[in-house]
Design an enzyme around this catalytic site. Structure first.
Site, short mmCIF file in Angstrom:
data_model
loop_
_atom_site.label_atom_id
_atom_site.label_comp_id
_atom_site.label_asym_id
_atom_site.label_seq_id
_atom_site.Cartn_x
_atom_site.Cartn_y
_atom_site.Cartn_z
N THR A 16 -7.42 -6.68 -9.77
CA THR A 16 -7.61 -6.84 -8.33
C THR A 16 -8.14 -5.58 -7.65
OG1 THR A 16 -5.23 -6.46 -8.11
CG2 THR A 16 -5.98 -8.72 -7.96
N LYS A 18 5.08 4.54 -5.60
CA LYS A 18 4.67 4.40 -4.20
C LYS A 18 4.95 5.70 -3.45
CE LYS A 18 3.51 -0.04 -3.58
NZ LYS A 18 2.28 -0.50 -2.92
N THR A 19 4.01 6.12 -2.63
CA THR A 19 4.22 7.27 -1.76
C THR A 19 3.98 6.81 -0.33
OG1 THR A 19 1.89 7.93 -1.80
CG2 THR A 19 3.30 8.80 -3.56
N GLN A 64 -2.07 -18.34 -18.66
CA GLN A 64 -1.69 -17.15 -19.43
C GLN A 64 -1.26 -17.54 -20.83
OE1 GLN A 64 0.62 -14.15 -17.40
NE2 GLN A 64 1.48 -13.38 -19.30
N ASP A 97 9.09 -8.84 -15.78
CA ASP A 97 8.82 -9.98 -14.90
C ASP A 97 7.84 -10.97 -15.54
OD1 ASP A 97 6.79 -8.02 -14.74
OD2 ASP A 97 6.11 -8.78 -12.81
N LYS A 134 10.95 2.39 -4.94
CA LYS A 134 9.93 1.78 -5.79
C LYS A 134 9.11 2.86 -6.48
CE LYS A 134 6.55 -1.90 -5.95
NZ LYS A 134 5.84 -2.96 -5.24
N HIS A 178 0.61 0.52 -13.73
CA HIS A 178 0.00 -0.07 -14.93
C HIS A 178 0.26 0.76 -16.18
CE1 HIS A 178 -2.83 -1.88 -11.84
NE2 HIS A 178 -2.53 -2.93 -12.56
N HIS A 226 -3.33 1.81 -11.21
CA HIS A 226 -2.41 2.76 -10.58
C HIS A 226 -1.30 3.05 -11.59
CE1 HIS A 226 0.32 -0.61 -9.77
NE2 HIS A 226 -0.67 -1.24 -9.17
N LYS A 262 6.38 -12.67 -6.61
CA LYS A 262 5.59 -12.64 -5.37
C LYS A 262 6.14 -13.69 -4.40
CE LYS A 262 2.27 -10.00 -7.25
NZ LYS A 262 2.65 -9.98 -8.63
N ARG A 276 -2.05 -14.84 -3.48
CA ARG A 276 -2.94 -13.68 -3.37
C ARG A 276 -4.36 -14.12 -3.02
NH1 ARG A 276 -3.24 -11.26 -9.18
NH2 ARG A 276 -1.44 -10.30 -8.25
#
Length: 432
Positions: free
Chosen positions: A38, A237-238, A176, A197, A234, A46, A43, A80, A84
């Site tokens: 996506t 994340k910043t 999948q 997940d 999390k 991954h 990031h 989710k 999306r």
């Protein structure tokens, strides 16, 4: 190298299908991890899956990185709450090529070794598969009851009846599952790996393989825990969002700083997951940390390993030098050496002031520049006192004459002037 044992001591196994370890010890096989395309960069979220593939290749097996071009058009409902946005093929292809370049820093795609990694995109085998053929060939093997029992489906349906789940998303686990079946047949792939997940989607694949290829078909599943921070926050994340591998979105300096600033508890965990350092090397670093926690050897080595792997040794060295600008005793020549991207990254959060370049070129009295042209000092008297007390630096050099001339030769990169008040207050003047 025993792949499963390697992941175990690194804390990278959450669930594993019985027989997986025994099967992998029989000889070389292939395993895949799916990557959501996506964005045109991975990031650090991954990285866990990528490191699993890296260790898999180190153990003599063949890693397969699967870009979810088809499934990315739908969106995985796992964990989710909303559907999306769908992506077009042009965007997906661009994202795939960008991700391929990043993966090449972790995996060997180009050698002639039998376990050289391969990159595939499930869009390539799904784009011409008609809906009628898919539900006839694949859909008939998996019951709705089986699909409804998956946690990802149950949680989504229970969360908010007004949102619900579209048929498109409901079909995700079947798509999948077919990926695994396709790679099983085409590439001899026998193992799918992913985050915890993904367990439901992965086991749908193993079930589909057994129902189509026979009960004796060998297909396995292995997941790693979802990475969290010790304080429950999390991971990855910043305040400004995700920590990306692409320098356009997260500069190497900021990337380095992210790892350098993790807590002691997180550093002890992350160094096992995100580096290829041996158990012995990490144990030695943990002893160093215990003996001198203020020196933070775990964080420093973690930041070095990951920054070098994702960017380069040169970028790592630049990041260390840049850190010394604020936290060390860097001199003007260090400032002049650092590229503009890193320089601006270091001082992104400090007050910025723009001044007409022509005025600086003509020469400006420092007291005038720092009080009238910019609000760095409230008055010339205040500035004089602080300069006389040795509390002011310009471009990391002590400033001793409060009314000295500032001109073009004072600028860094022909554009910037760095002013420091006391130990921690920085200001950036930009000549425009």
């Amino acid at each position: 190298m025993n792949f499963v044992e390697e992941l175990k001591w690194r804390g990278m196994i959450q669930d594993m299908m019985p027989g997986t370890e025994e099967f992998l010890l029989k000889g070389m096989t292939s395993a895949y991890v799916g990557i959501d395309p996506t964005a045109d960069s991975l990031h650090i979220g991954h990285l866990v899956g990528v490191m699993m593939l890296k260790h898999f290749q180190r153990a003599g097996h063949r890693p397969i990185a699967l870009i979810g071009g088809a499934t990315g058009m739908i969106g995985d409902p796992s964990m989710k709450s909303t559907e999306r946005n769908l992506l077009d093929e042009t965007t997906l292809r661009h994202n795939q090529e960008s991700i391929r370049k990043q993966l090449a820093k972790f995996l060997d795609f180009t050698s002639d070794a039998p376990n050289a990694a391969i990159l595939v995109n499930n869009y390539d085998w799904m784009k011409d598969y008609s809906f009628l053929n898919f539900i006839r060939d694949i859909g008939k093997h998996i019951t709705v009851n089986y699909m409804m029992a998956k946690d990802s489906v149950k949680k989504r349906l229970a969360s908010d009846s007004s949102v619900g789940m579209s048929f498109t998303e409901f079909s995700y686990q079947l798509l999948q599952g077919y990926d695994f079946l396709y790679l099983y047949r085409k590439e001899g792939c026998r193992l799918q790996m992913g985050g915890s997940d993904q367990w439901g989607n992965i086991t749908t694949g193993t079930e589909l393989i057994r129902r189509t290829e026979g009960a004796e078909a060998e297909a396995f599943a292995l997941t790693c825990p979802l990475i969290t921070k010790a304080d429950g926050g999390k991971f990855g994340k910043t305040e400004s969002g995700n920590v990306w591998l692409d320098r356009r979105y997260t500069t190497p300096y900021k990337f380095y700083q992210f790892w350098l600033n993790v807590s002691d508890a997180d550093a002890a965990k992350y160094i096992k997951i995100f580096t290829a350092l041996s158990q012995e090397e990490i144990a030695a670093l943990e002893l160093e940390q215990e003996a001198a926690p203020h020196l933070r050897p775990l964080q420093k080595r973690l930041a070095k390993e990951v920054t070098t792997m994702v960017h380069s040794e040169e970028d790592y060295n630049t990041a260390v030098e840049a850190s010394n600008i604020i936290f060390g005793n860097a001199a003007t020549d260090t400032l002049r050496k650092i590229d503009e991207e890193t320089f601006l990254s270091v001082f992104e959060g400090v007050p910025h002031y723009e001044v007409d370049r022509n005025e600086i070129t003509a020469g400006l009295n420092a007291a005038e520049l720092f009080t009238a042209k910019t609000p760095i000092f409230p008055s010339k008297g205040e500035m004089r006192k602080m300069v006389q007390a040795g509390g002011v630096s310009i471009n990391k050099e002590k400033f001793t004459q409060y009314d000295a001339e500032i001109n073009e030769s004072s600028l860094l990169n022909g554009k910037y002037l760095l002013v420091q008040k006391g130990k921690k207050n920085f200001f950036l003047i930009i000549a425009k």
